[in-house]
Design an enzyme around this catalytic site. Sequence first.
Site, PDB file in Angstrom:
ATOM      1  N   CYS A 103      23.437  46.472  16.620  1.00 45.68           N
ATOM      2  CA  CYS A 103      23.180  45.525  17.707  1.00 45.68           C
ATOM      3  C   CYS A 103      21.759  45.680  18.263  1.00 45.68           C
ATOM      4  CB  CYS A 103      24.211  45.729  18.819  1.00 45.68           C
ATOM      5  SG  CYS A 103      23.871  44.786  20.321  1.00 45.68           S
ATOM      6  N   CYS A 442      30.609  14.873  14.811  1.00 39.55           N
ATOM      7  CA  CYS A 442      31.976  14.389  15.023  1.00 39.55           C
ATOM      8  C   CYS A 442      32.662  14.098  13.691  1.00 39.55           C
ATOM      9  CB  CYS A 442      31.935  13.146  15.911  1.00 39.55           C
ATOM     10  SG  CYS A 442      33.452  12.199  15.917  1.00 39.55           S
ATOM     11  N   CYS A 445      34.008  10.311  13.471  1.00 37.18           N
ATOM     12  CA  CYS A 445      33.081   9.231  13.819  1.00 37.18           C
ATOM     13  C   CYS A 445      32.741   8.324  12.627  1.00 37.18           C
ATOM     14  CB  CYS A 445      31.798   9.804  14.414  1.00 37.18           C
ATOM     15  SG  CYS A 445      32.003  10.428  16.105  1.00 37.18           S
TER      16      CYS A 445
END
Length: 536
Positions: A103, A442, A445
Amino acid sequence: MARSRRRSSPIFVSAIAVLLLVSSLAVQAIDAIADEEQDQDLEELQQLLAIEEEEEDGIAGTNLHPEVVKKAQGIVFELSNDNAMRIIEGNEYVLVLGYAPWCPRSAELMPRFAKAATRLKEMGSSLAMAKLDAERHTKAASILGIKGSPSLVFFVNGTAQPYDGGLAGEEIVIWARKKTGAPVIRLLSISSAKEFLELHQIFIVGFFKNFEGPEYEEFIKAAVAEPRVQFAEVNDLSVAQALSPGIIKRKHFLGLIKSEPETFSEFVGIFKEGEILRFIELNKFPLVTTLTELNSATVFSSPMNLQLFLFAEEKDFKSLHLSLQDAARKYKTKIMFIHADIKDDNLAKPFLTLFGVEADKPVVAAFDSRSGSKYLLELDYTPANLEDFCDGLVNGTALPYFKSEPLPQITGVVQKIVGRNFGPVILESSENVFLEVYSPWCIDCEATSKQIEKLAEHFQGVGNLIFGRIDASLNEHPKLQVVIFPTLLFYPSGNKSYPVKVSKKASFEALVAFVNKYVGPEAKGLSSEQPTKDEL
């Protein structure tokens, strides 16, 4: 008053992090080490960490003696599945850093944590500090409640409490001292004041002749409640003026001192805990704050409703810093001024995407947390334009910014609608408008778009009807509040204020019938069917 800060070598910071992550020998209780050996260990650790303050051409820390590294690790306990609870339950106060070796934020925090441990040991603190590789010792991490990396957890007599302090070394020290019974440092001499001044970048100083009275009690309450800022108390004007020459004699006073051009801010409110804490929140940040991963949570939780961001590369920021600082001084406590490096994708890119702007030059933007509005300085950056922009923010005359693609040059059977023409084409026109609102990501869509194109072709040539499509990820308008895609809206010519929501699941025949209801007998393919309420 101002003190320079030397930049740490990134290579050295990483080296220290790796060294501190190396598995230590079997943990030995600190109180079992002889005092003389403790002092030697502490001195060697200080030498080890002091290298971080130096700017070196070579690779820092490559010649560290292994014995020094080994002794350095003795300052911070290394926890494991086997010893974690023994150390937690064997000390009254324990501050645990949970980390992961991979990290980057853990690597950044580790040297600061070690420096805080050094400082606390110097001060004779009873706090034990420990670190845990939460990825390797998952059982201990679960028992101690360590979630995510890095994480700080505070234990009092074995009971976990949240850590809500800062992540700089000094902030860790301040928080730890306050939690272990030392919320205020009393300064009784000029020499102690000067020494204190060298150790703290920001602090609160209170002047109380006898360290008593209702105002003093509120001061102490605020000192306990504020976890990130050190409080100091004095009862001698010469000692106070050693901290800041601008302090003048009063029965009692309180001020905030910072190591930057705007060094002293005097508290002029009522001596109540809440008032003091609000004064600190409004004044504790530098005139211009540089946004980082470690301070982002503190910056975004500031009580200042207006936050102005300068998105600029470091080289551009250096040339603009003074003018930005002058503006910040004028609008102090009214607007928070923040610099974000354009090259930092994690911090800058989300904001720039929110505005829909390309950062090929410095960008000035602002947010108002009260209304959720955002603003953009669309003129060139000059001190005069910046001041006018700030005046508009403070006075409430600035116009909110809504992102938009350029005006389309060519229109098809389904017109392209953008933020800039949403008003003229949709709201201000006399036609009925059937609008498809979509986003590129989307899933549904594409199928809906094909349905709308088929519908538009069916009604092509009808004079009082427009079909439009808007990409909501790139265009905004205050009258278009859509969060689910795709969304189909029909704006009747007689009432544009209340668009009708049309079901995206409606069949083609149902859509034809719905449009026929509004466009009248001149439409092609009139249908006698009427849409049901559920289809609208």
